[in-house]
Design a protein around this motif. Structure first.
Motif, PDB file in Angstrom:
ATOM      1  N   ALA A   1       0.865  -1.184   0.000  1.00 58.90           N
ATOM      2  CA  ALA A   1       0.000   0.000   0.000  1.00 58.90           C
ATOM      3  C   ALA A   1       0.900   1.232   0.000  1.00 58.90           C
ATOM      4  CB  ALA A   1      -0.877  -0.020   1.247  1.00 58.90           C
ATOM      5  N   THR A   2       0.284   2.411   0.008  1.00 64.18           N
ATOM      6  CA  THR A   2       1.104   3.614   0.192  1.00 64.18           C
ATOM      7  C   THR A   2       0.564   4.387   1.388  1.00 64.18           C
ATOM      8  OG1 THR A   2      -0.215   5.019  -1.256  1.00 64.18           O
ATOM      9  CG2 THR A   2       1.633   3.872  -2.289  1.00 64.18           C
ATOM     10  N   ILE A   3       1.495   4.889   2.206  1.00 65.62           N
ATOM     11  CA  ILE A   3       1.122   5.756   3.336  1.00 65.62           C
ATOM     12  C   ILE A   3       1.900   7.054   3.154  1.00 65.62           C
ATOM     13  CG2 ILE A   3       1.064   6.009   5.847  1.00 65.62           C
ATOM     14  CD1 ILE A   3       1.017   3.021   6.152  1.00 65.62           C
ATOM     15  N   ASP A   4       1.170   8.146   3.063  1.00 65.07           N
ATOM     16  CA  ASP A   4       1.789   9.456   2.784  1.00 65.07           C
ATOM     17  C   ASP A   4       2.741   9.351   1.581  1.00 65.07           C
ATOM     18  OD1 ASP A   4       0.358  10.405   4.902  1.00 65.07           O
ATOM     19  OD2 ASP A   4       2.049  10.525   6.290  1.00 65.07           O
ATOM     20  N   ASN A   5       2.237   8.690   0.540  1.00 58.00           N
ATOM     21  CA  ASN A   5       2.974   8.516  -0.733  1.00 58.00           C
ATOM     22  C   ASN A   5       4.210   7.635  -0.601  1.00 58.00           C
ATOM     23  OD1 ASN A   5       1.151  10.155  -2.150  1.00 58.00           O
ATOM     24  ND2 ASN A   5       2.200  11.997  -1.410  1.00 58.00           N
ATOM     25  N   ARG A   6       4.398   6.972   0.550  1.00 56.28           N
ATOM     26  CA  ARG A   6       5.528   6.042   0.664  1.00 56.28           C
ATOM     27  C   ARG A   6       5.036   4.624   0.437  1.00 56.28           C
ATOM     28  NH1 ARG A   6       8.633   7.813   6.115  1.00 56.28           N
ATOM     29  NH2 ARG A   6       7.882   9.928   5.903  1.00 56.28           N
ATOM     30  N   GLU A   7       5.718   3.912  -0.432  1.00 59.75           N
ATOM     31  CA  GLU A   7       5.340   2.512  -0.706  1.00 59.75           C
ATOM     32  C   GLU A   7       5.716   1.664   0.509  1.00 59.75           C
ATOM     33  OE1 GLU A   7       4.746   1.105  -4.050  1.00 59.75           O
ATOM     34  OE2 GLU A   7       4.485   3.120  -4.897  1.00 59.75           O
ATOM     35  N   ILE A   8       4.751   0.854   0.986  1.00 60.80           N
ATOM     36  CA  ILE A   8       5.078  -0.046   2.097  1.00 60.80           C
ATOM     37  C   ILE A   8       4.593  -1.452   1.747  1.00 60.80           C
ATOM     38  CG2 ILE A   8       5.042   1.710   3.953  1.00 60.80           C
ATOM     39  CD1 ILE A   8       2.129  -0.165   4.229  1.00 60.80           C
ATOM     40  N   SER A   9       5.245  -2.415   2.356  1.00 60.07           N
ATOM     41  CA  SER A   9       4.837  -3.803   2.156  1.00 60.07           C
ATOM     42  C   SER A   9       4.927  -4.487   3.514  1.00 60.07           C
ATOM     43  CB  SER A   9       5.792  -4.432   1.138  1.00 60.07           C
ATOM     44  OG  SER A   9       5.257  -5.653   0.719  1.00 60.07           O
ATOM     45  N   VAL A  10       3.803  -4.967   4.033  1.00 57.80           N
ATOM     46  CA  VAL A  10       3.772  -5.491   5.411  1.00 57.80           C
ATOM     47  C   VAL A  10       3.000  -6.815   5.447  1.00 57.80           C
ATOM     48  CG1 VAL A  10       3.934  -3.259   6.622  1.00 57.80           C
ATOM     49  CG2 VAL A  10       1.690  -4.093   5.869  1.00 57.80           C
ATOM     50  N   PRO A  11       3.242  -7.647   6.475  1.00 59.25           N
ATOM     51  CA  PRO A  11       2.481  -8.893   6.568  1.00 59.25           C
ATOM     52  C   PRO A  11       0.987  -8.618   6.720  1.00 59.25           C
ATOM     53  CG  PRO A  11       4.337  -8.887   8.095  1.00 59.25           C
ATOM     54  CD  PRO A  11       4.251  -7.511   7.531  1.00 59.25           C
ATOM     55  N   GLU A  12       0.175  -9.508   6.162  1.00 57.14           N
ATOM     56  CA  GLU A  12      -1.276  -9.368   6.264  1.00 57.14           C
ATOM     57  C   GLU A  12      -1.692  -9.253   7.736  1.00 57.14           C
ATOM     58  OE1 GLU A  12      -4.871 -11.695   4.121  1.00 57.14           O
ATOM     59  OE2 GLU A  12      -2.863 -11.917   3.280  1.00 57.14           O
TER      60      GLU A  12
END
Ligand code: SF4
Ligand code: SF4
Ligand code: SF4
Length: 345
Positions: free
Chosen positions: A4-15
């Motif tokens: 997803a993106t948070i404040d335009n930062r791409e993030i990838s996290v466990p479900e």
């Protein structure tokens, strides 16, 4: 994993990761009050609201999981304004009595008020002031400072598994009440997680302020669990104990002994020299004299009645190394296997 993106930062996290956790991992600081690292999400303060692309209303980030493709904003003008409205609701009956509050300087509420720049939150005293129903000899409840965040109740239930306190609701108001006073172990978990000065410690009152203290990392000496704690030290006196959730097996938790059993350290009645009893009276002695006398007595008992007439009991307040030395002394010097440790009592 979800991206997803948070404040335009791409993030990838466990479900299953919440938006708040994902933001924190990405170094984005969202204001919170009821959220605590060791507690399940509570969602009572509405400070951690964020905007999600496509949603009409903001959501609490502490209990909303990240979903694939989500676009999240944490710091818009509208969010700031809504947080200020939510904070003012919390402050409505909370007197800003910071100068006389023990929590000043380490209060989450004070920090959020400062961060959001709230300078005009008129205090309205309650028509029917709350009565402090929950208080112990060690913990004081200041009901007018309580923001009903529920951290204390959740900690007593979820961390300690005790359930001694609860929130009694009265319309849109309420307060902390005792469910079962006999259940309370005075462990201070509730006090530790409270984000305001609503729960304070009686022993350390008026002894120091957070910005004047030194914090000394140490290990609790009361038992073998080895809980990590920080002594609050001022003018070479221990004036309180606190903990860090990121340190040690205890993750910030303590029992009543570790949290409140520190006054003996500077107690003026503490023994500072060995005492030898003669004719029914104690007199002060040097260490050499006391140790010589003890060795002499052990030798004569051993000679008269054999080594197994002597037994040794050691203590959880000693270090591992001291306990090792003690059993070595009993076995190799006294000559007996009569040695035990208070942890087995
Ligand atoms: S002191 Fe411990 S047992 Fe008592 S209410 Fe607080 S968390 Fe629960
Ligand atoms: S006493 Fe503290 S932790 Fe408990 S509800 Fe009130 S403000 Fe929250
Ligand atoms: S705080 Fe309590 S459980 Fe932890 S080491 Fe000290 S005595 Fe043991």
């Amino acid at each position: 994993m979800v991206s997803a993106t948070i404040d335009n930062r791409e993030i990838s996290v466990p479900e299953g990761t919440t938006i708040l956790e994902a933001a924190q991992k990405a170094g984005i600081d969202i204001p919170t009050l009821c959220h605590h690292k060791r507690l399940p999400p509570i969602g009572s303060c509405n400070m951690c609201i964020v905007e999600i692309n496509g949603n009409t209303k903001p959501v609490n980030s502490c209990n909303s999981p990240v979903e694939e493709g989500m676009k999240v904003a944490t710091d818009t003008k509208a969010l700031h304004e809504q947080r200020v409205v939510n904070l003012k609701k919390i402050l409505k009956h909370h007197a800003l009595d910071c100068p006389i509050c023990d929590k000043a300087g380490e209060c989450d509420l004070q920090d959020v008020v400062y961060r959001l720049g709230v300078t005009d939150a008129p205090f309205e005293p309650r028509e029917n002031p709350r009565i402090a129903e929950y208080s112990t000899s060690l913990i004081r409840y200041w009901p007018e400072r309580c923001i009903l965040c529920q951290r204390c109740v959740t900690a007593c239930n979820a961390i300690k598994g005790i359930g001694a306190i609860d929130i009694k609701s009265d319309g849109d108001d309420g307060q902390i009440v005792v469910v079962d006073a006999d259940k309370c172990k005075s462990c201070g978990e509730c006090l530790f997680v409270c984000p305001t000065g609503a729960l304070t410690e009686n022993l350390s009152r008026y002894k120091g302020r957070p910005w004047l203290e030194n914090r000394v990392e140490t290990t609790c000496t009361y038992c073998g669990c080895g809980c990590q704690l920080q002594l609050k030290v001022m003018d070479n006196r221990v004036i309180g104990v606190t903990t860090d959730v990121d340190r040690g097996v205890n993750q910030g938790s303590l029992c009543v002994k570790g949290r409140f059993g520190y006054e003996f350290i500077g107690d003026e009645n503490r023994l500072t020299t060995p005492l030898i009893k003669e004719n029914g009276e104690f007199r002060e002695a040097s260490w050499d004299e006391a140790l010589d006398l003890t060795a002499q007595k052990f030798s004569s008992i051993k000679e008269e009645s054999g080594p197994d007439s002597i037994a040794g009991l050691t203590s959880a307040k000693c270090t591992n190394e001291e306990n090792y030395l003690f059993q070595k002394f009993m076995r190799a010097v006294i000559g007996t296997n009569n040695v035990d440790h208070c942890a087995r009592l």
